[in-house]
Design a protein around this motif. Structure first.
Motif, PDB file in Angstrom:
ATOM      1  N   LEU A  85      14.543  17.919  16.949  1.00 56.12           N
ATOM      2  CA  LEU A  85      14.769  17.183  15.705  1.00 56.12           C
ATOM      3  C   LEU A  85      13.739  17.561  14.640  1.00 56.12           C
ATOM      4  N   LEU A  86      12.479  17.709  15.050  1.00 52.45           N
ATOM      5  CA  LEU A  86      11.432  18.087  14.100  1.00 52.45           C
ATOM      6  C   LEU A  86      11.616  19.527  13.622  1.00 52.45           C
ATOM      7  N   ASP A  87      12.045  20.403  14.534  1.00 52.72           N
ATOM      8  CA  ASP A  87      12.336  21.783  14.133  1.00 52.72           C
ATOM      9  C   ASP A  87      13.437  21.804  13.077  1.00 52.72           C
ATOM     10  N   HIS A  88      14.443  20.948  13.280  1.00 53.92           N
ATOM     11  CA  HIS A  88      15.550  20.866  12.317  1.00 53.92           C
ATOM     12  C   HIS A  88      15.020  20.480  10.932  1.00 53.92           C
ATOM     13  N   THR A  89      14.044  19.569  10.907  1.00 53.91           N
ATOM     14  CA  THR A  89      13.462  19.148   9.632  1.00 53.91           C
ATOM     15  C   THR A  89      12.723  20.286   8.952  1.00 53.91           C
ATOM     16  N   LEU A  90      11.792  20.911   9.658  1.00 54.46           N
ATOM     17  CA  LEU A  90      10.953  21.935   9.025  1.00 54.46           C
ATOM     18  C   LEU A  90      11.728  23.217   8.719  1.00 54.46           C
ATOM     19  N   ASN A  91      12.872  23.417   9.375  1.00 54.08           N
ATOM     20  CA  ASN A  91      13.703  24.585   9.081  1.00 54.08           C
ATOM     21  C   ASN A  91      14.744  24.315   7.999  1.00 54.08           C
TER      22      ASN A  91
ATOM     23  N   TYR B  63      12.660   3.254  12.274  1.00 57.73           N
ATOM     24  CA  TYR B  63      11.202   3.430  12.195  1.00 57.73           C
ATOM     25  C   TYR B  63      10.464   2.132  12.520  1.00 57.73           C
ATOM     26  N   LEU B  64      10.969   1.023  11.987  1.00 56.96           N
ATOM     27  CA  LEU B  64      10.309  -0.269  12.206  1.00 56.96           C
ATOM     28  C   LEU B  64      10.396  -0.705  13.665  1.00 56.96           C
ATOM     29  N   GLU B  65      11.531  -0.466  14.292  1.00 58.86           N
ATOM     30  CA  GLU B  65      11.679  -0.826  15.705  1.00 58.86           C
ATOM     31  C   GLU B  65      10.763   0.031  16.574  1.00 58.86           C
TER      32      GLU B  65
ATOM     33  N   ASN C 242      13.473  12.549  11.585  1.00 60.69           N
ATOM     34  CA  ASN C 242      12.037  12.275  11.713  1.00 60.69           C
ATOM     35  C   ASN C 242      11.793  10.978  12.474  1.00 60.69           C
ATOM     36  N   ASN C 243      12.550   9.942  12.127  1.00 63.84           N
ATOM     37  CA  ASN C 243      12.379   8.652  12.801  1.00 63.84           C
ATOM     38  C   ASN C 243      12.857   8.711  14.245  1.00 63.84           C
ATOM     39  N   LEU C 244      13.972   9.395  14.452  1.00 64.67           N
ATOM     40  CA  LEU C 244      14.544   9.488  15.789  1.00 64.67           C
ATOM     41  C   LEU C 244      13.656  10.319  16.718  1.00 64.67           C
ATOM     42  N   ALA C 245      12.970  11.317  16.153  1.00 59.24           N
ATOM     43  CA  ALA C 245      12.072  12.147  16.967  1.00 59.24           C
ATOM     44  C   ALA C 245      10.993  11.291  17.629  1.00 59.24           C
ATOM     45  N   ASP C 246      10.471  10.305  16.893  1.00 59.80           N
ATOM     46  CA  ASP C 246       9.451   9.427  17.471  1.00 59.80           C
ATOM     47  C   ASP C 246       9.988   8.686  18.694  1.00 59.80           C
ATOM     48  N   VAL C 247      11.252   8.265  18.619  1.00 61.04           N
ATOM     49  CA  VAL C 247      11.857   7.540  19.738  1.00 61.04           C
ATOM     50  C   VAL C 247      11.874   8.424  20.990  1.00 61.04           C
ATOM     51  N   TYR C 248      12.363   9.657  20.820  1.00 65.01           N
ATOM     52  CA  TYR C 248      12.460  10.558  21.973  1.00 65.01           C
ATOM     53  C   TYR C 248      11.081  10.925  22.519  1.00 65.01           C
ATOM     54  N   ILE C 249      10.114  11.122  21.629  1.00 61.92           N
ATOM     55  CA  ILE C 249       8.755  11.451  22.083  1.00 61.92           C
ATOM     56  C   ILE C 249       8.183  10.314  22.912  1.00 61.92           C
ATOM     57  N   LEU C 250       8.332   9.096  22.431  1.00 60.84           N
ATOM     58  CA  LEU C 250       7.807   7.936  23.159  1.00 60.84           C
ATOM     59  C   LEU C 250       8.547   7.699  24.472  1.00 60.84           C
ATOM     60  N   GLU C 251       9.806   8.122  24.530  1.00 67.55           N
ATOM     61  CA  GLU C 251      10.582   7.994  25.758  1.00 67.55           C
ATOM     62  C   GLU C 251      10.353   9.167  26.710  1.00 67.55           C
ATOM     63  N   GLY C 252       9.552  10.153  26.269  1.00 69.94           N
ATOM     64  CA  GLY C 252       9.220  11.288  27.123  1.00 69.94           C
ATOM     65  C   GLY C 252      10.177  12.454  27.039  1.00 69.94           C
TER      66      GLY C 252
ATOM     67  N   GLU D 116      10.887  21.878   1.516  1.00 71.43           N
ATOM     68  CA  GLU D 116       9.751  22.201   0.650  1.00 71.43           C
ATOM     69  C   GLU D 116       9.762  21.387  -0.640  1.00 71.43           C
ATOM     70  N   ASN D 117      10.903  20.786  -0.962  1.00 75.36           N
ATOM     71  CA  ASN D 117      10.987  19.961  -2.171  1.00 75.36           C
ATOM     72  C   ASN D 117      10.690  18.489  -1.904  1.00 75.36           C
ATOM     73  N   HIS D 118      10.386  18.155  -0.663  1.00 71.78           N
ATOM     74  CA  HIS D 118      10.231  16.740  -0.296  1.00 71.78           C
ATOM     75  C   HIS D 118       8.958  16.555   0.541  1.00 71.78           C
ATOM     76  N   ASN D 119       7.853  16.365  -0.177  1.00 74.16           N
ATOM     77  CA  ASN D 119       6.549  16.287   0.483  1.00 74.16           C
ATOM     78  C   ASN D 119       6.460  15.144   1.479  1.00 74.16           C
ATOM     79  N   ARG D 120       6.965  13.981   1.111  1.00 75.66           N
ATOM     80  CA  ARG D 120       6.830  12.819   1.983  1.00 75.66           C
ATOM     81  C   ARG D 120       7.532  13.062   3.328  1.00 75.66           C
ATOM     82  N   GLU D 121       8.727  13.647   3.276  1.00 75.29           N
ATOM     83  CA  GLU D 121       9.465  13.930   4.504  1.00 75.29           C
ATOM     84  C   GLU D 121       8.794  15.042   5.311  1.00 75.29           C
ATOM     85  N   LYS D 122       8.194  16.013   4.625  1.00 77.91           N
ATOM     86  CA  LYS D 122       7.488  17.086   5.325  1.00 77.91           C
ATOM     87  C   LYS D 122       6.238  16.548   6.021  1.00 77.91           C
TER      88      LYS D 122
END
Length: 473
Positions: free
Chosen positions: A193-199, A133-135, A175-185, A204-210
């Motif tokens: 990756l985001l679908d994997h998270t929301l599915n 995430y920081l990188e 979640n962090n890796l999705a940002d990398v791929y989005i920025l790389e196009g 539903e028990n982890h608001n911060r991650e959602k």
């Protein structure tokens, strides 16, 4: 009691993994009180660490910062390598929340160093995921990808022993890796990756991650110029963050939302979001979090300078400057409270042979082992350790009972003889000679006590080394 606290720590971690944060916080607070009442600092520090992480998951940055002063002090006084690893992770989270990026990276990498040394898989997963995430924030996408892949490798290992925690960490990595791929196009991979998270069955028990996943969708659609879809997801992320009081994340997503609204020229909505953003900023400014964190950093740097003047950099114990500057007051307090004083002088038998045969780096490790051993043994006593020079150490101990000092010195010597340096499957036991002098409640002159203790040290050596001699003065 120790077993009970150990089980409590495990239960709290399981609750955190399942998102039962309020219950976990109540248990951590109760357990911490019990631990401190019983001087159980080992488990107390674990509970303190968990308590701060729960506040982070709840978005309660103010509580995190308010606790960090006491947590740091406990780590400094009672902490082990594991506790400092945990401490640096906590500091990385705090610096990230107030936007001090350079310190966030520095603290994360320090935590990774300790985790690597301890082979702590849980921490290696979390820290490398955070580093991804920081990188990304620093625009270093290649480095971010590498950090995420390392985190994923360790997470496969974690899944064998802690499958539920690994499932949660998998969400964070994705979640962090999705940002990398989005920025790389690579939008397809980012969305997968985001679908994997929301599915996920635990999201539903982890608001911060959602919130992070909803933000990720907004980010994805914004980069595809599907701006109305981006607005919808950004709004969902803000609403969820505000529902549990995570102002830092809400403010971050508001900035992203405003950028999209400007592109769409949604003037009425821009006005409403700007007003909410200003109100939130004013509220957070009133909390003055950044100033508190900067004060913490200032105090830490000040303490470092003071410590550098009095402490030996190799072993971390006091140096000879303490004998000249501080010991007089220490002995004066002993006289005031009518305590007996023992001055102990000890060194390593044939220390020069270690350096000559194995090298100076090996010799340094031997000195560090000895210093750590002394520190561990005297931890709960009114005592100070001074590195006098080379391999010679001085310990000054005070107590209301003379016999206690005699017994303590004998026990200390016996303990030090059990120390071994383990190196490349070989074991190198330490041989320690010790001389000591105990006063009689009248003589508090350090030089006289030291000279007698030093003479006793040489008597111990003449008696065959790995020995001790104690006398009174």
């Amino acid at each position: 009691m120790e077993l009970t606290l150990e089980e409590l720590n495990k239960t709290i971690m399981e609750m955190r993994t399942k998102g039962r944060l309020t219950e976990a916080l109540n248990l951590a607070e109760q357990g911490l009180l019990v631990a401190l009442e019983n001087d159980n600092y080992k488990h107390g520090l674990d509970l303190f660490y968990q308590k701060i992480l729960i506040h982070h998951a709840l978005g309660d940055t103010l509580s995190m910062v308010s606790h960090i002063y006491d947590y740091e002090a406990c780590c400094q006084q009672y902490g082990t390598t594991k506790d400092f690893m945990n401490y640096y992770l906590v500091m990385s989270l705090i610096y990230d929340l107030v936007g001090v990026r350079e310190k966030t990276v520095e603290m994360t990498k320090k935590s990774i160093e300790y985790a690597t040394q301890l082979k702590d898989i849980k921490m290696l997963v979390r820290c490398h995921s955070n580093l991804c995430y920081l990188e990304v924030e620093n625009g270093c996408y290649k480095e971010a990808l590498e950090a995420a892949l390392i985190a994923r490798k360790y997470n496969h290992m974690l899944a064998k022993s802690l499958p539920e925690l690994a499932k949660l960490q998998d969400i964070r990595i994705n979640n962090n890796l999705a940002d990398v791929y989005i920025l790389e196009g690579d939008f397809a991979m980012g969305q997968a990756l985001l679908d994997h998270t929301l599915n996920s069955d635990i999201i539903e028990n982890h608001n911060r991650e959602k919130v992070a996943a909803l933000f990720g969708y907004g980010f994805l659609y914004e980069h595809q110029q599907q701006l109305e879809e981006a607005v919808a997801y950004y709004k969902q992320a803000i609403a969820l963050a505000q529902s549990y009081g995570d102002n830092q994340i809400a403010k971050k997503v508001m900035r992203m939302l405003l950028n999209v609204l400007y592109q769409l020229d949604y003037r009425d909505e821009i006005f409403d979001v700007q007003r909410a953003y200003i109100e939130l900023t004013e509220k957070m400014s009133a909390d003055n979090l950044l100033q508190q964190v900067m004060n913490l950093e200032f105090n830490r740097q000040k303490e470092k300078l003071e410590k550098r003047a009095l402490y030996d950099p190799l072993t971390g114990v006091l140096n000879r400057h303490f004998l000249d500057v501080e010991l007089h007051d220490w002995l004066k307090d002993a006289r005031t409270y009518q305590q007996f004083v023992g001055v102990i002088v000890l060194d390593i038998d044939y220390f020069k042979a270690y350096n000559d045969r194995y090298g100076h780096l090996f010799g340094d490790m031997v000195l560090q082992l000895l210093a750590t051993g002394i520190r561990d043994f005297i931890r709960n006593q009114e005592a100070v350790i001074v590195r006098y020079g080379g391999d010679e150490f001085i310990v000054c101990l005070r107590h209301h009972t003379k016999q206690f000092i005699y017994d303590f010195i004998k026990a200390l010597h016996g303990y030090l003889l059990t120390l071994k340096l383990e190196q490349q499957n070989d074991s190198y036991p330490l041989k320690i000679s010790l001389g000591a002098c105990v006063n009689d409640l009248h003589n508090y002159e350090y030089l006289q006590l030291f000279k007698q203790a030093d003479r006793n040290l040489y008597k111990a050596k003449n008696n065959g080394r790995a020995n001790f001699v104690i006398s009174s003065l």
